[in-house]
Design an enzyme around this catalytic site. Sequence first.
Site, short mmCIF file in Angstrom:
data_model
loop_
_atom_site.label_atom_id
_atom_site.label_comp_id
_atom_site.label_asym_id
_atom_site.label_seq_id
_atom_site.Cartn_x
_atom_site.Cartn_y
_atom_site.Cartn_z
N PRO A 10 84.20 39.94 78.02
CA PRO A 10 84.01 38.53 77.69
C PRO A 10 84.38 38.15 76.27
CG PRO A 10 81.90 39.66 77.97
CD PRO A 10 82.97 40.59 78.46
N ASN A 11 85.00 37.00 76.17
CA ASN A 11 85.38 36.35 74.90
C ASN A 11 86.55 37.00 74.19
OD1 ASN A 11 83.22 34.36 75.02
ND2 ASN A 11 81.85 36.10 74.69
N ARG A 18 88.74 33.49 67.49
CA ARG A 18 87.31 33.78 67.55
C ARG A 18 86.86 34.57 66.31
NH1 ARG A 18 84.73 38.70 71.05
NH2 ARG A 18 82.57 38.17 70.64
N TYR A 23 87.03 39.68 63.72
CA TYR A 23 87.95 40.23 64.72
C TYR A 23 89.43 40.10 64.35
CZ TYR A 23 83.67 40.32 67.47
OH TYR A 23 82.40 40.56 67.91
N ASN A 74 87.32 47.71 76.24
CA ASN A 74 86.46 46.99 75.30
C ASN A 74 85.59 46.07 76.15
OD1 ASN A 74 85.18 45.51 73.38
ND2 ASN A 74 87.00 45.06 72.16
N ALA A 77 80.38 42.18 74.68
CA ALA A 77 78.91 42.13 74.68
C ALA A 77 78.29 42.95 75.81
CB ALA A 77 78.45 40.68 74.76
N HIS A 80 76.50 46.44 75.41
CA HIS A 80 75.15 46.66 74.89
C HIS A 80 74.06 46.60 75.96
CE1 HIS A 80 77.43 46.39 71.27
NE2 HIS A 80 77.74 45.13 71.49
N ASP A 87 77.25 52.17 85.45
CA ASP A 87 77.21 52.85 86.75
C ASP A 87 78.60 52.92 87.38
OD1 ASP A 87 74.52 53.24 86.42
OD2 ASP A 87 73.90 51.73 87.89
N GLU A 98 85.96 54.07 75.28
CA GLU A 98 85.34 52.81 74.87
C GLU A 98 85.91 52.42 73.51
OE1 GLU A 98 81.05 53.13 74.58
OE2 GLU A 98 80.97 51.41 73.23
N HIS A 100 86.10 49.30 70.32
CA HIS A 100 85.63 48.05 69.70
C HIS A 100 86.47 47.79 68.46
CE1 HIS A 100 82.19 48.09 72.33
NE2 HIS A 100 82.06 49.37 72.04
N ILE A 101 86.75 46.54 68.25
CA ILE A 101 87.52 46.13 67.06
C ILE A 101 86.64 46.32 65.81
CG2 ILE A 101 88.59 44.15 65.91
CD1 ILE A 101 89.22 43.13 68.84
N SER A 102 85.42 45.81 65.89
CA SER A 102 84.50 45.90 64.76
C SER A 102 83.70 47.20 64.83
CB SER A 102 83.54 44.70 64.77
OG SER A 102 82.74 44.73 65.93
N ARG A 107 76.80 46.48 62.31
CA ARG A 107 76.47 45.07 62.55
C ARG A 107 75.01 44.91 62.99
NH1 ARG A 107 80.99 42.50 66.14
NH2 ARG A 107 79.84 40.63 65.49
N ARG A 111 73.68 45.47 68.48
CA ARG A 111 75.01 46.00 68.80
C ARG A 111 75.10 47.52 68.59
NH1 ARG A 111 78.21 41.26 69.20
NH2 ARG A 111 77.40 39.66 67.81
C1 DQA Z 1 83.20 43.99 70.26
C2 DQA Z 1 81.81 44.18 69.64
C3 DQA Z 1 80.74 43.57 70.54
O1 DQA Z 1 79.46 43.73 69.95
C4 DQA Z 1 80.99 42.08 70.70
O2 DQA Z 1 80.04 41.52 71.60
C5 DQA Z 1 82.37 41.77 71.11
C6 DQA Z 1 83.49 42.53 70.56
C7 DQA Z 1 84.33 44.50 69.31
O3 DQA Z 1 85.44 44.68 69.79
O4 DQA Z 1 84.11 44.67 68.11
O5 DQA Z 1 82.62 40.80 71.85
O6 DQA Z 1 83.28 44.76 71.45
#
Ligand code: DQA
Length: 145
Positions: A10-11, A18, A23, A74, A77, A80, A87, A98, A100-102, A107, A111
């Site tokens: 998502p997002n 964003r 990001y 990725n 959210a 978490h 599953d 897995e 993540h950008i950040s 953070r 997270r």
């Molecule tokens: C994220 C980190 C997550 O906590 C956050 O909800 C995201 C992006 C990252 O790529 O840093 O949407 O997965």
Amino acid sequence: MAKVLVLNGPNLNLLGTREPEIYGSTTLKDIEDMMARRAEAAGIGIDFYQSNHEGRLVDKIQEANHNYDYIIFNAAAFTHYSIALRDAIAAIDVPLIEVHISNIHKREEFRHQSVLAPVAMGQICGLGIESYMAALEAIIYKLQK
Ligand code: DQA
């Protein structure tokens, strides 16, 4: 030909506009184009899928079983708290990285936990969009070994 599936939650369709201070300003399309070029140079197939919906991501993970050699995910959210995604990952035989950008560990406290990490092959975070490229490089390296 080995095949990699890149999943985004998502997002992440909003990357580029964003929260750019967290990001960056690169769009998801830019990231996918970069990954596609690298995959092509390495002679591997690559597919991309983004969804804001947990169930659609579960469906994709299930469908990936026996159809892909690796998944880069990725989960945004969902990372978490989604036991359904955890599953699904645990139910298939495809190793998953897995990303993540950040740096999620730097953070907000909510997270810091990833419910996916225990069923992932590994986790890469905090490298910016290069987290995706690092995951792909690791896969290319493993495939060429
Ligand atoms: C994220 C980190 C997550 O906590 C956050 O909800 C995201 C992006 C990252 O790529 O840093 O949407 O997965």
